[in-house]
Write a protein that holds these residues in place. Structure first.
Motif, PDB file in Angstrom:
ATOM      1  N   UNK A  90       0.951  -1.324  -0.078  1.00 20.20           N
ATOM      2  CA  UNK A  90      -0.055  -0.103  -0.010  1.00 20.20           C
ATOM      3  C   UNK A  90       0.949   1.312   0.009  1.00 20.20           C
ATOM      4  N   UNK A  91       0.919   1.938  -1.196  1.00 21.80           N
ATOM      5  CA  UNK A  91       1.740   2.921  -1.134  1.00 21.80           C
ATOM      6  C   UNK A  91       1.084   4.222  -0.885  1.00 21.80           C
ATOM      7  N   UNK A  92       1.668   5.118   0.004  1.00 20.83           N
ATOM      8  CA  UNK A  92       1.160   6.477   0.264  1.00 20.83           C
ATOM      9  C   UNK A  92       1.721   7.305  -0.857  1.00 20.83           C
ATOM     10  N   UNK A  93       1.019   8.540  -0.829  1.00 19.94           N
ATOM     11  CA  UNK A  93       1.679   9.772  -1.618  1.00 19.94           C
ATOM     12  C   UNK A  93       3.230  10.028  -1.447  1.00 19.94           C
ATOM     13  N   UNK A  94       3.328   9.890  -0.081  1.00 21.65           N
ATOM     14  CA  UNK A  94       4.846  10.000   0.467  1.00 21.65           C
ATOM     15  C   UNK A  94       5.918   8.975  -0.346  1.00 21.65           C
ATOM     16  N   UNK A  95       5.368   7.749  -0.226  1.00 24.33           N
ATOM     17  CA  UNK A  95       6.078   6.585  -1.025  1.00 24.33           C
ATOM     18  C   UNK A  95       6.118   6.999  -2.505  1.00 24.33           C
ATOM     19  N   UNK A  96       5.205   7.562  -3.071  1.00 22.30           N
ATOM     20  CA  UNK A  96       5.015   7.639  -4.347  1.00 22.30           C
ATOM     21  C   UNK A  96       6.200   8.881  -4.817  1.00 22.30           C
ATOM     22  N   UNK A  97       6.176   9.806  -3.996  1.00 25.75           N
ATOM     23  CA  UNK A  97       7.384  10.803  -4.321  1.00 25.75           C
ATOM     24  C   UNK A  97       8.685  10.320  -4.110  1.00 25.75           C
ATOM     25  N   UNK A  98       8.945   9.234  -3.285  1.00 26.71           N
ATOM     26  CA  UNK A  98      10.281   8.851  -3.042  1.00 26.71           C
ATOM     27  C   UNK A  98      10.409   7.861  -4.272  1.00 26.71           C
ATOM     28  N   UNK A  99       9.417   7.063  -4.908  1.00 28.68           N
ATOM     29  CA  UNK A  99       9.548   6.387  -6.105  1.00 28.68           C
ATOM     30  C   UNK A  99       9.592   7.325  -7.053  1.00 28.68           C
ATOM     31  N   UNK A 100       9.047   8.348  -7.316  1.00 24.13           N
ATOM     32  CA  UNK A 100       9.342   9.480  -8.414  1.00 24.13           C
ATOM     33  C   UNK A 100      10.829   9.888  -8.460  1.00 24.13           C
ATOM     34  N   UNK A 101      11.294   9.886  -7.239  1.00 25.21           N
ATOM     35  CA  UNK A 101      12.873  10.301  -7.326  1.00 25.21           C
ATOM     36  C   UNK A 101      13.881   9.275  -8.020  1.00 25.21           C
ATOM     37  N   UNK A 102      13.563   8.023  -7.422  1.00 18.02           N
ATOM     38  CA  UNK A 102      14.138   6.872  -7.924  1.00 18.02           C
ATOM     39  C   UNK A 102      14.046   6.633  -9.567  1.00 18.02           C
ATOM     40  N   UNK A 103      12.795   6.744  -9.901  1.00 12.74           N
ATOM     41  CA  UNK A 103      12.313   6.853 -11.606  1.00 12.74           C
ATOM     42  C   UNK A 103      13.141   7.675 -12.347  1.00 12.74           C
ATOM     43  N   UNK A 104      13.236   9.077 -11.852  1.00  6.21           N
ATOM     44  CA  UNK A 104      13.843   9.981 -12.424  1.00  6.21           C
ATOM     45  C   UNK A 104      15.394   9.872 -12.591  1.00  6.21           C
ATOM     46  N   UNK A 105      15.715   9.436 -11.406  1.00  3.49           N
ATOM     47  CA  UNK A 105      17.379   9.105 -11.563  1.00  3.49           C
ATOM     48  C   UNK A 105      17.740   8.055 -12.344  1.00  3.49           C
ATOM     49  N   UNK A 106      16.896   6.792 -12.325  1.00  3.40           N
ATOM     50  CA  UNK A 106      17.333   5.556 -13.086  1.00  3.40           C
ATOM     51  C   UNK A 106      16.864   5.550 -14.321  1.00  3.40           C
ATOM     52  N   UNK A 107      15.755   6.260 -14.714  1.00  2.00           N
ATOM     53  CA  UNK A 107      15.078   6.011 -15.859  1.00  2.00           C
ATOM     54  C   UNK A 107      15.329   7.156 -16.869  1.00  2.00           C
ATOM     55  N   UNK A 108      15.148   8.516 -16.323  1.00  2.00           N
ATOM     56  CA  UNK A 108      15.176   9.609 -17.002  1.00  2.00           C
ATOM     57  C   UNK A 108      16.676  10.172 -17.057  1.00  2.00           C
ATOM     58  N   UNK A 109      17.477   9.902 -16.096  1.00  2.00           N
ATOM     59  CA  UNK A 109      18.909  10.572 -16.078  1.00  2.00           C
ATOM     60  C   UNK A 109      19.780   9.445 -16.304  1.00  2.00           C
ATOM     61  N   UNK A 110      19.416   8.039 -16.397  1.00  2.00           N
ATOM     62  CA  UNK A 110      20.505   7.088 -16.734  1.00  2.00           C
ATOM     63  C   UNK A 110      21.414   6.590 -15.706  1.00  2.00           C
ATOM     64  N   UNK A 111      21.096   6.693 -14.396  1.00  2.80           N
ATOM     65  CA  UNK A 111      21.963   6.382 -13.468  1.00  2.80           C
ATOM     66  C   UNK A 111      21.637   4.784 -13.162  1.00  2.80           C
ATOM     67  N   UNK A 112      22.743   4.095 -12.952  1.00  5.59           N
ATOM     68  CA  UNK A 112      22.929   2.811 -12.411  1.00  5.59           C
ATOM     69  C   UNK A 112      22.198   2.932 -11.007  1.00  5.59           C
ATOM     70  N   UNK A 113      21.817   1.473 -10.344  1.00  9.30           N
ATOM     71  CA  UNK A 113      21.411   1.547  -9.246  1.00  9.30           C
ATOM     72  C   UNK A 113      22.367   1.967  -8.193  1.00  9.30           C
ATOM     73  N   UNK A 114      23.558   1.466  -8.379  1.00  9.14           N
ATOM     74  CA  UNK A 114      24.376   1.798  -7.349  1.00  9.14           C
ATOM     75  C   UNK A 114      24.521   3.459  -7.319  1.00  9.14           C
ATOM     76  N   UNK A 115      24.682   4.148  -8.409  1.00  8.38           N
ATOM     77  CA  UNK A 115      24.876   5.638  -8.678  1.00  8.38           C
ATOM     78  C   UNK A 115      23.658   6.415  -8.246  1.00  8.38           C
TER      79      UNK A 115
END
Length: 117
Positions: free
Chosen positions: A50-75
């Motif tokens: 059960x994701x809260x809006x706060x969880x979604x914001x955290x996920x949005x940050x991860x998505x931005x870094x990994x998918x949009x900016x092309x970072x590796x998981x470690x990066x």
């Protein structure tokens, strides 16, 4: 004073709804949950996430870094550890600029579709 309808926001979202928001597979979200300490959605008695809006914001940050900016998981982990406030501010700025852009594009389309007299 005109009545302004409030937008109702859910308190909890399912993993399917969250996956649809980001256009990714639910398995990717489960994987990110194991990799990033920031992603800790609440689980129901049945074990459903059960994701809260706060969880979604955290996920949005991860998505931005990994998918949009092309970072590796470690990066992405290192960026979140070192500069999480700056990263979140940049993401908010990008989102607001995208909203302004879509508004302006829509306005341009409306102006172009009006018949000239």
């Amino acid at each position: 004073m005109p009545y302004k309808e409030r937008e109702i926001e859910k308190q909890y979202y399912t993993i399917g709804e969250v996956a649809a928001m980001f256009d990714v597979a639910p398995s990717l979200i489960r994987f990110w949950e194991t990799e990033f300490d920031q992603l800790k959605p609440k689980k129901s008695k049945k074990g459903n996430r059960q994701f809260t809006p706060k969880d979604i914001e955290e996920l949005r940050t991860v998505y931005h870094l990994v998918k949009e900016r092309g970072y590796t998981i470690q990066g992405a982990k290192e960026v979140l550890k070192n500069k999480s406030v700056q990263t979140k501010d940049k993401i908010e700025i990008i989102q607001s600029l995208e909203k302004v852009r879509s508004f302006l594009v829509g306005l341009k389309e409306q102006l172009n579709s009006k018949p000239t007299e």
